[in-house]
Design a protein around this motif. Structure first.
Motif, short mmCIF file in Angstrom:
data_model
loop_
_atom_site.label_atom_id
_atom_site.label_comp_id
_atom_site.label_asym_id
_atom_site.label_seq_id
_atom_site.Cartn_x
_atom_site.Cartn_y
_atom_site.Cartn_z
N VAL A 75 0.85 -1.20 0.00
CA VAL A 75 0.00 0.00 0.00
C VAL A 75 0.87 1.24 0.00
CG1 VAL A 75 -1.79 1.27 1.25
CG2 VAL A 75 -1.88 -1.22 1.14
N GLY A 76 1.94 1.23 0.80
CA GLY A 76 2.84 2.37 0.84
C GLY A 76 3.51 2.62 -0.50
N LEU A 77 3.93 1.53 -1.18
CA LEU A 77 4.53 1.69 -2.49
C LEU A 77 3.53 2.25 -3.51
CD1 LEU A 77 6.65 -1.59 -2.73
CD2 LEU A 77 7.51 0.75 -2.48
N PHE A 78 2.29 1.81 -3.41
CA PHE A 78 1.27 2.28 -4.36
C PHE A 78 1.03 3.78 -4.21
CE2 PHE A 78 -3.18 3.33 -5.22
CZ PHE A 78 -3.28 2.94 -6.56
N VAL A 79 0.86 4.25 -2.99
CA VAL A 79 0.57 5.67 -2.80
C VAL A 79 1.78 6.54 -3.13
CG1 VAL A 79 -1.25 5.21 -1.11
CG2 VAL A 79 1.10 5.56 -0.33
N ARG A 80 2.99 6.03 -2.91
CA ARG A 80 4.18 6.82 -3.23
C ARG A 80 4.42 6.88 -4.73
NH1 ARG A 80 6.38 4.04 1.29
NH2 ARG A 80 7.56 2.66 -0.10
N HIS A 81 4.07 5.83 -5.45
CA HIS A 81 4.28 5.81 -6.89
C HIS A 81 3.16 6.50 -7.66
CE1 HIS A 81 7.09 2.07 -6.44
NE2 HIS A 81 7.68 3.22 -6.09
N ASN A 82 2.03 6.69 -7.06
CA ASN A 82 0.90 7.38 -7.70
C ASN A 82 0.69 8.71 -6.98
OD1 ASN A 82 -0.49 5.22 -9.65
ND2 ASN A 82 0.17 4.17 -7.78
N ILE A 83 1.64 9.60 -7.18
CA ILE A 83 1.60 10.86 -6.46
C ILE A 83 0.46 11.75 -6.93
CG2 ILE A 83 3.14 12.14 -8.00
CD1 ILE A 83 3.17 12.13 -4.13
N TRP A 84 -0.09 11.50 -8.13
CA TRP A 84 -1.20 12.32 -8.62
C TRP A 84 -2.42 12.19 -7.72
CZ3 TRP A 84 -5.56 9.57 -10.03
CH2 TRP A 84 -5.39 8.19 -10.22
N LEU A 85 -2.58 11.05 -7.07
CA LEU A 85 -3.69 10.91 -6.12
C LEU A 85 -3.51 11.85 -4.93
CD1 LEU A 85 -4.17 7.02 -6.10
CD2 LEU A 85 -5.68 8.75 -7.11
N TYR A 86 -2.27 12.07 -4.54
CA TYR A 86 -2.01 13.00 -3.43
C TYR A 86 -2.42 14.41 -3.82
CZ TYR A 86 0.61 15.83 -0.10
OH TYR A 86 0.97 16.75 0.84
N TRP A 87 -2.10 14.84 -5.03
CA TRP A 87 -2.44 16.20 -5.43
C TRP A 87 -3.95 16.37 -5.63
CZ3 TRP A 87 1.00 19.48 -4.25
CH2 TRP A 87 2.34 19.17 -4.32
N ILE A 88 -4.62 15.34 -6.07
CA ILE A 88 -6.08 15.41 -6.15
C ILE A 88 -6.69 15.54 -4.76
CG2 ILE A 88 -8.16 14.09 -6.73
CD1 ILE A 88 -6.71 12.98 -9.13
N SER A 89 -6.19 14.76 -3.83
CA SER A 89 -6.69 14.85 -2.45
C SER A 89 -6.36 16.21 -1.84
CB SER A 89 -6.11 13.72 -1.60
OG SER A 89 -4.68 13.83 -1.53
N TYR A 90 -5.21 16.78 -2.22
CA TYR A 90 -4.84 18.11 -1.72
C TYR A 90 -5.80 19.18 -2.23
CZ TYR A 90 -1.80 21.95 -0.27
OH TYR A 90 -1.30 23.07 0.33
N ALA A 91 -6.19 19.10 -3.50
CA ALA A 91 -7.17 20.05 -4.05
C ALA A 91 -8.53 19.90 -3.36
CB ALA A 91 -7.30 19.84 -5.57
N LEU A 92 -8.96 18.67 -3.15
CA LEU A 92 -10.23 18.46 -2.44
C LEU A 92 -10.14 18.96 -1.00
CD1 LEU A 92 -11.16 14.87 -3.68
CD2 LEU A 92 -12.23 17.04 -4.33
N PHE A 93 -8.99 18.80 -0.38
CA PHE A 93 -8.79 19.29 0.98
C PHE A 93 -8.99 20.80 1.05
CE2 PHE A 93 -5.38 21.50 3.34
CZ PHE A 93 -5.85 21.33 4.63
N ILE A 94 -8.40 21.55 0.12
CA ILE A 94 -8.54 23.01 0.13
C ILE A 94 -10.00 23.42 -0.10
CG2 ILE A 94 -7.88 25.13 -1.07
CD1 ILE A 94 -5.17 23.90 -1.59
N ILE A 95 -10.66 22.77 -1.07
CA ILE A 95 -12.05 23.13 -1.38
C ILE A 95 -12.96 22.87 -0.19
CG2 ILE A 95 -14.03 22.56 -2.84
CD1 ILE A 95 -12.02 21.97 -5.09
N LEU A 96 -12.84 21.69 0.40
CA LEU A 96 -13.71 21.35 1.54
C LEU A 96 -13.41 22.22 2.75
CD1 LEU A 96 -13.72 17.46 1.25
CD2 LEU A 96 -15.64 19.00 0.83
#
Length: 311
Positions: free
Chosen positions: A121-142
């Protein structure tokens, strides 16, 4: 032939009417009253008969009827604590906020543990960093919606839905960052954060210092932290910096950031418990839980970046 007696005179002392000529005459001026008049207030007063339906009540002058009490909360009352006088209301408010906060921290800590302990799971989230930036945008909006839109954080169940999505999004961001550090570092940082938050909360409740009045100091420290961070980024990009200098700059920035969020935690705790110059309205339990949650998680991330070892 007998003559008729002369008519009575008002100046005659023997007249039973209202005589005024002889003050020594008996019953002078206080004789029998005249016959009842058909209307008015007696003989010769000059008042007319009352209108049909009775006498009207005199209207008060210079006094306005009291307006009904307004039970809504103004902006000043929300931050001045005027609606927070009842201790039972305050206790229920504090209990609700900490129950929500405990649920948020449990979700975040669970996701952090999964991302740190389960290596795939850790390798998946680190290699798919685009999911982090999507979650960051949702974080700011919410966050903007929950802070700026009153109906979004007060209307049930929309407030709990927004807060739940916000917690999941921010937990994913925190888990992604924590997956880059060793499991021991994550656990140590979590323990240090818990101890610091407990000590700071007890201090904020017991102290007589009103930190809710220190908004200027907090804003100044925030601006110093912001410009210092931008300066460090520019230095990193323009000139090469050795490891020791970079570590010193990171520790200084992290120390200032930790101090800032400790102050945030103190202020938010005093706003929650009341008894100071400013306090939150009992209807702002979502806002209170949101602010405390962000203070704790950001403090955890700062401590992890200062003392944590990366994989």
């Amino acid at each position: 032939m007998a003559t008729a007696p002369p008519p009575p005179s008002y100046n005659d002392a023997t007249n039973p009417g209202y005589g005024y000529s002889d003050p020594n005459a008996p019953n002078a001026g206080y004789g029998q009253p005249p016959p009842p008049q058909p209307a008015g207030y007696g003989y010769g007063t000059g008042y007319a008969a009352p209108p049909p339906g009775g006498y009207s009540q005199p209207q008060p002058t210079g006094y306005a009827a009291p307006k009904p009490e307004d039970t809504s909360y103004t902006v000043e009352e929300e931050w001045a604590g005027q609606s927070f006088s009842d201790k039972a209301v305050r206790r229920n408010f504090i209990k609700k906020v900490y129950l929500i906060l405990a649920a948020q921290l449990a979700v975040t800590f669970g996701i952090v543990c999964i991302f740190s302990l389960v290596e795939p799971v850790g390798l998946f989230v680190r290699h798919n960093i685009w999911l982090y930036w999507i979650s960051y945008a949702l974080f700011i909006i919410l966050y903007i919606v929950l802070v700026c839109v009153r109906e979004a954080r007060r209307s049930f169940p929309a407030n709990f839905i927004c807060l739940a999505v916000f917690t999941l999004v921010f937990s994913y961001m925190t888990g992604t960052i924590a997956s880059s550090y060793t499991t021991e570092s994550v656990m140590i940082a979590a323990g240090i954060t818990a101890a610091v938050c407990l000590a700071v909360s007890i201090f904020a409740i017991q102290t007589k210092i009103d930190f809710t009045l220190c908004s200027g100091l907090i804003f100044g420290l925030f601006m110093v932290l912001l410009f210092f961070g931008l300066s460090v980024m520019i230095v990193y990009l323009v000139t090469p910096v050795d490891y020791f200098a970079a570590r010193v700059l990171s520790c200084v920035w992290g120390g200032l950031a930790a101090l800032l969020f400790v102050l945030f935690l103190i202020v938010d705790t005093q706003l929650l418990f009341g008894g100071k110059k400013y306090s939150l309205s009992p209807e702002e339990y979502i806002f209170a839980a949101l602010q405390l949650y962000l203070d704790i998680v950001y403090l955890f991330l700062i401590i992890l970046s200062l003392f944590g070892g990366k994989k």
